[in-house]
Design a protein around this motif. Sequence first.
Motif, PDB file in Angstrom:
ATOM      1  N   ASP A  18      11.310  -2.573  -2.398  1.00  0.00           N
ATOM      2  CA  ASP A  18      11.018  -1.921  -3.677  1.00  0.00           C
ATOM      3  C   ASP A  18      10.201  -0.645  -3.529  1.00  0.00           C
ATOM      4  O   ASP A  18       9.711  -0.096  -4.520  1.00  0.00           O
ATOM      5  N   TYR A  19      10.020  -0.143  -2.292  1.00  0.00           N
ATOM      6  CA  TYR A  19       9.351   1.141  -2.118  1.00  0.00           C
ATOM      7  C   TYR A  19      10.267   2.280  -2.543  1.00  0.00           C
ATOM      8  O   TYR A  19      11.483   2.249  -2.314  1.00  0.00           O
ATOM      9  N   LYS A  20       9.672   3.326  -3.124  1.00  0.00           N
ATOM     10  CA  LYS A  20      10.338   4.607  -3.281  1.00  0.00           C
ATOM     11  C   LYS A  20       9.999   5.449  -2.054  1.00  0.00           C
ATOM     12  O   LYS A  20       8.837   5.499  -1.637  1.00  0.00           O
ATOM     13  N   VAL A  21      11.002   6.104  -1.478  1.00  0.00           N
ATOM     14  CA  VAL A  21      10.824   6.803  -0.205  1.00  0.00           C
ATOM     15  C   VAL A  21      10.952   8.314  -0.423  1.00  0.00           C
ATOM     16  O   VAL A  21      11.957   8.795  -0.963  1.00  0.00           O
ATOM     17  N   TYR A  22       9.928   9.034   0.013  1.00  0.00           N
ATOM     18  CA  TYR A  22       9.909  10.492  -0.046  1.00  0.00           C
ATOM     19  C   TYR A  22       9.757  11.037   1.376  1.00  0.00           C
ATOM     20  O   TYR A  22       9.273  10.339   2.268  1.00  0.00           O
ATOM     21  N   VAL A  37       6.853  13.882   7.637  1.00  0.00           N
ATOM     22  CA  VAL A  37       6.371  12.534   7.323  1.00  0.00           C
ATOM     23  C   VAL A  37       7.211  11.902   6.228  1.00  0.00           C
ATOM     24  O   VAL A  37       7.806  12.585   5.386  1.00  0.00           O
ATOM     25  N   TYR A  38       7.237  10.578   6.268  1.00  0.00           N
ATOM     26  CA  TYR A  38       7.751   9.791   5.157  1.00  0.00           C
ATOM     27  C   TYR A  38       6.563   9.332   4.306  1.00  0.00           C
ATOM     28  O   TYR A  38       5.492   8.988   4.843  1.00  0.00           O
ATOM     29  N   PHE A  39       6.783   9.279   3.004  1.00  0.00           N
ATOM     30  CA  PHE A  39       5.850   8.637   2.097  1.00  0.00           C
ATOM     31  C   PHE A  39       6.542   7.439   1.465  1.00  0.00           C
ATOM     32  O   PHE A  39       7.699   7.545   1.033  1.00  0.00           O
ATOM     33  N   VAL A  98      10.250  -0.394   7.185  1.00  0.00           N
ATOM     34  CA  VAL A  98       9.429  -0.630   5.993  1.00  0.00           C
ATOM     35  C   VAL A  98      10.233  -1.353   4.914  1.00  0.00           C
ATOM     36  O   VAL A  98       9.768  -2.338   4.325  1.00  0.00           O
ATOM     37  N   LEU A  99      11.445  -0.890   4.668  1.00  0.00           N
ATOM     38  CA  LEU A  99      12.247  -1.479   3.589  1.00  0.00           C
ATOM     39  C   LEU A  99      12.730  -2.884   3.922  1.00  0.00           C
ATOM     40  O   LEU A  99      13.035  -3.662   3.010  1.00  0.00           O
ATOM     41  N   PRO A 129       0.829  -1.212   0.000  1.00  0.00           N
ATOM     42  CA  PRO A 129       0.000   0.000   0.000  1.00  0.00           C
ATOM     43  C   PRO A 129       0.861   1.257   0.000  1.00  0.00           C
ATOM     44  O   PRO A 129       1.986   1.270   0.521  1.00  0.00           O
ATOM     45  N   LYS A 130       0.364   2.302  -0.608  1.00  0.00           N
ATOM     46  CA  LYS A 130       0.987   3.615  -0.434  1.00  0.00           C
ATOM     47  C   LYS A 130       0.863   3.969   1.043  1.00  0.00           C
ATOM     48  O   LYS A 130      -0.167   3.697   1.667  1.00  0.00           O
ATOM     49  N   MET A 131       1.905   4.598   1.617  1.00  0.00           N
ATOM     50  CA  MET A 131       1.868   4.897   3.050  1.00  0.00           C
ATOM     51  C   MET A 131       2.424   6.283   3.333  1.00  0.00           C
ATOM     52  O   MET A 131       3.415   6.704   2.739  1.00  0.00           O
TER      53      MET A 131
END
Length: 348
Positions: free
Chosen positions: A327-331, A344-346, A321-322, A301-303
């Motif tokens: 394979d998440y992109k982290v913002y 916040v992190y996305f 999370v990782l 899910p997007k988080m």
Amino acid sequence: MLNNKDIWDNLKNSPYPIVLYGMGNGADKIIKVLEEKNIKFEGIFSSDDFKRDGKTFHGFPVTTLSELEKRFGKMTVLMCFGSARKEVIENVKRIKQNHILLAPDVPVYGDILFDKNFYFAKKNEHDGILRILEDDISKKTFSNTVNYKLSGDTDYLFSCEVSTDEPYNSFLSLSNEETYLDLGAYRGDTVFEFQNRVNSYKKIIAVEPDIKTFNKLSFAVKNVKNISLINAAVWNKTQKGRFIMNGSRGSSASDKGSEIDFLCVDDITDSADITYIKADVEGAEIDFIKGAKNTIKTNKPKMQIACYHKSDDLINIPKAVLDIRSDYKVYMRHFPSLPAWDTVYFFI
């Protein structure tokens, strides 16, 4: 270190009298650190609207800024509370025009102080997180957040803040097929923020532990379609637990307080359908991630996860999370607020 400033060292050598702006829990924590570091302060003031004749705090009369200016002239002012209100932030900027104003970063939860000793002990890990961030705004936000925490200089936050619309206009795309899980739904503000950004959706699941706040949430969203409400705290497993309820954003899990249900995301009936999660759970973010392992691994899910409650959140949240899905992109984004709250992190 990203800069050569350390707030606590600088306060020891302040050329001006140190005074506190604000009272309450935040001021208590800052005073505790000042005492541990043998740093003296000489007065406390509040905004004019909060001043009460005869009010004292830690043995000091609570006065106004103008009264302390008459006594001391130029001062080093320590902001001892948090706010996202525009008028409060504008007042902080006005104070900075005539005084040195710093906002010491003390953890909302936990006992780890983000000072130079903590930073140097974790420098390699901080550098590692900085490298994996996806875009320039994220990297600037991370660097500025670290610099702010070390220095207390609010200009670092002002120069990296973005509007709450920015993520949706750049990297966070929501479809009409979302099942949205709002953890820490409070009084419904983030429910409505989600609802206003999509034409339609499958479902909203809003979780709020504080019963007084939950009742206000229930009333606020009574006309929202396809929503289910859960009165529980979020944890790494489903069980009974104790929770301090004070009807505010500061409610949290504790050995004291009232017994309530704690749940993990993987045990929510609709967890298999969840596509977007917002988690602002008062220091329990790592426990939320542990209890959502299957949902994260299966659904990706997007988080959106708050990372300002504990000093080690900047490192521990993306690592947790990782470790589940690499394979998440982290913002990373910081929305207007002082101190570094609403950071916040996305995970996309």
